[in-house]
Scaffold this active site. Structure first.
Site, short mmCIF file in Angstrom:
data_model
loop_
_atom_site.label_atom_id
_atom_site.label_comp_id
_atom_site.label_asym_id
_atom_site.label_seq_id
_atom_site.Cartn_x
_atom_site.Cartn_y
_atom_site.Cartn_z
N ARG A 1 0.80 -1.22 0.00
CA ARG A 1 0.00 0.00 0.00
C ARG A 1 0.83 1.28 0.00
NH1 ARG A 1 -2.41 0.15 6.21
NH2 ARG A 1 -0.42 0.51 7.28
N HIS B 1 5.20 1.64 0.60
CA HIS B 1 6.58 1.60 0.12
C HIS B 1 7.09 0.18 0.11
CE1 HIS B 1 6.73 5.93 0.49
NE2 HIS B 1 6.48 5.87 1.78
N LYS C 1 20.37 3.59 10.79
CA LYS C 1 21.79 3.27 10.81
C LYS C 1 22.60 4.37 10.12
CE LYS C 1 20.42 0.02 13.03
NZ LYS C 1 19.12 0.65 13.06
N GLY D 1 10.99 4.80 27.00
CA GLY D 1 11.21 3.44 26.52
C GLY D 1 12.67 3.20 26.22
N ALA E 1 15.46 -1.38 22.04
CA ALA E 1 16.41 -1.06 20.98
C ALA E 1 16.11 0.29 20.32
CB ALA E 1 16.43 -2.17 19.94
N GLU F 1 12.35 4.53 31.72
CA GLU F 1 11.99 3.13 31.48
C GLU F 1 11.13 2.63 32.63
OE1 GLU F 1 11.07 -0.35 30.56
OE2 GLU F 1 12.34 0.63 29.06
N HIS G 1 44.27 -12.73 14.59
CA HIS G 1 44.86 -11.72 15.47
C HIS G 1 45.54 -10.64 14.63
CE1 HIS G 1 46.99 -10.03 18.92
NE2 HIS G 1 48.08 -10.00 18.16
#
Length: 463
Positions: A34, A36, A50, A178, A181, A201, A442
């Site tokens: 409907r 995107h 991000k 809240g 994440a 929270e 390493h």
């Protein structure tokens, strides 16, 4: 009426991936979307956030150039360009979804789909409507932000994730309600861009889905950055003014009044179960989410559901994997394993990053396991110190009797890239023996993963 083998309602990371896999398996498939292609994830979630967080990381580094032997004057940012870059990244990837569907010969119908009887979907389009028919219909309609009474988003003073991604100006004072994440990522972004940030929270710790030790470590790191955090707290009232808000916060048995410019509400999500035709089916809805089995099947034959619509974890990669499992089962493949959410990694892209897979220590003990715990701090890792990122730790949880990796939990630089190592280990049902005998390159931060495993069995070398 157009007939297909499969109709997918929703073109997000669950829906479009399911459609492509179906096409690969020879099913004539159509996606109804409907708004995107790419869904919330590509357009208003995973990807654009991000891009924003990357900008905030750069801003943080620019203000700490002296740590690396550099100097610069008059460091500043253009918020409009930061936001425009984020939107451009989202647009690029969303347009790529359309190309992938076309490449795989998946039909796309723009409009709002609704179940209309056995094997039928009615689609309301800009030019009227059309009817689609198929023996199999996958619901992938996703979810939306939860609205709390008194904390309803208004697009100006109280933001949802969408407004928080396109701020017209940088707020000087921000309240994030809240600490999952989404909330923590926005708190991290705005703090690293210079805002004064407070997090509230209702539960007794931030990032409540994570292992308690990781939550505590992350909290100390955030508070060190200047983020104020109130746990076991709630918003007792809001006074919305012309261009600011007065919030009353209840915590520790007292009330505190806080003046802020904007609020980000990140208090969870609810499934988009309305107006998709469920009322005339046997589909079961619990707490706004469609109930399915491990293959995405609902109680109504021929109707399936995947992704955020079916409940936690609310993650794009979980939705994609669900879509593939569902379609392969529909196509009659015999080697399809049901969804195991215990092997779905979770990632939070704050600074420092947080990532995990499997059981926390507490949940492992609640499940009756005798556990072996291993830990390793980033401060004992050469690459982390060289990068200027010594703040972090890795924690692993093993079954003491069998050596099975029950869970892995990480906080620190780039842990969202490293968690996949433990995810593969769990998928392969690897024990501590294989992990200890694996050679890690390493110098890399991933060596902390090896050392944490060694530590669980009293064999850590570098700490």
């Amino acid at each position: 009426m157009d007939s297909y083998d499969l109709i997918v309602i929703g073109g997000g990371p669950g829906g479009y991936v399911a459609a492509i896999r179906a096409a690969q398996l020879g099913l004539r498939t159509v996606v109804v979307e409907r708004e995107h292609l790419g869904g919330i994830c590509l357009n208003w979630g995973c990807i654009p956030t991000k891009a924003l967080l990357r900008s905030s990381e750069i801003n943080h580094l620019l203000h700490h150039l002296g740590d690396f032997g550099f100097a610069a004057d008059n460091i500043r940012f253009d918020l409009d360009r930061v936001v425009k870059r984020s939107r451009a990244v989202a647009k690029q990837l969303a347009s790529g979804v359309g190309h992938l569907l076309k490449k795989n010969k998946v039909a796309v119908v723009e409009g709002t789909g609704r179940l209309a009887g056995a094997g039928r979907v009615e689609v309301a389009t800009k030019n009227g409507g059309k009817t689609l028919a198929a023996p199999h219909i996958i619901l992938a309609t996703g979810a939306r932000a939860r609205q709390l009474p008194g904390l309803e988003t208004d697009g100006k003073l109280v933001w949802s994730y969408k407004e928080a991604m396109v701020p017209p100006a940088m707020p000087k004072r921000l309240l994030v309600v809240g600490s999952g994440a989404i909330g923590i990522e926005f708190a991290s972004f705005y703090r690293n861009m210079g805002a004064d940030v407070t997090v509230v929270e209702v539960l007794d710790r931030i990032l409540p889905a994570e292992d308690a030790e990781i939550s505590a470590f992350a909290r100390k790191a955030f508070e060190k950055q200047g983020i104020r955090i109130h746990t076991s707290a709630k918003i007792a009232g809001l006074e919305r003014k012309a261009d600011s808000v007065t919030a009353t916060i209840e915590h520790d048995g007292k009330r505190e009044t806080l003046e802020i410019d904007r609020i980000v509400s990140a208090v969870g999500i609810v499934g988009n179960v309305e107006d998709i035709g469920l009322e005339n089916t046997k589909v079961v809805v619990e707490k706004t989410h469609v109930v399915v089995d491990g293959y995405g099947r609902t109680a109504e034959p021929g109707i399936y559901a995947i992704g955020d619509l079916t409940g936690p974890p609310w993650l794009a990669h979980k939705a994609s994997h669900e879509g593939i499992i569902c379609v392969e089962k529909i196509a009659g493949k015999n080697d399809v394993h049901p969804m195991d959410v215990g092997n779905i990694p979770g990632c939070t892209y704050c600074r420092p990053q947080v990532a995990s897979v499997g059981l926390t220590e507490a949940r492992a003990k609640e499940a009756g396991y005798e556990v072996k715990i291993g830990r390793f701090p980033f401060v004992g890792n050469g690459k982390a110190i060289a990068m200027g990122e010594p703040e972090g730790m890795v924690k692993v949880v093993f079954d003491a009797k069998t050596g099975a990796l029950l869970g892995a939990h990480m906080v620190g630089a780039e842990v969202t890239e490293m968690i996949q190592g433990y995810t593969i280990a769990r998928t392969l049902e690897t024990t501590e023996t294989e992990l200890m005998e694996t050679v890690f390159p390493h110098p890399t931060v991933s060596e902390t993963m090896h050392e944490a495993v060694l530590d669980a069995y009293g064999r850590a070398i570098h700490f």
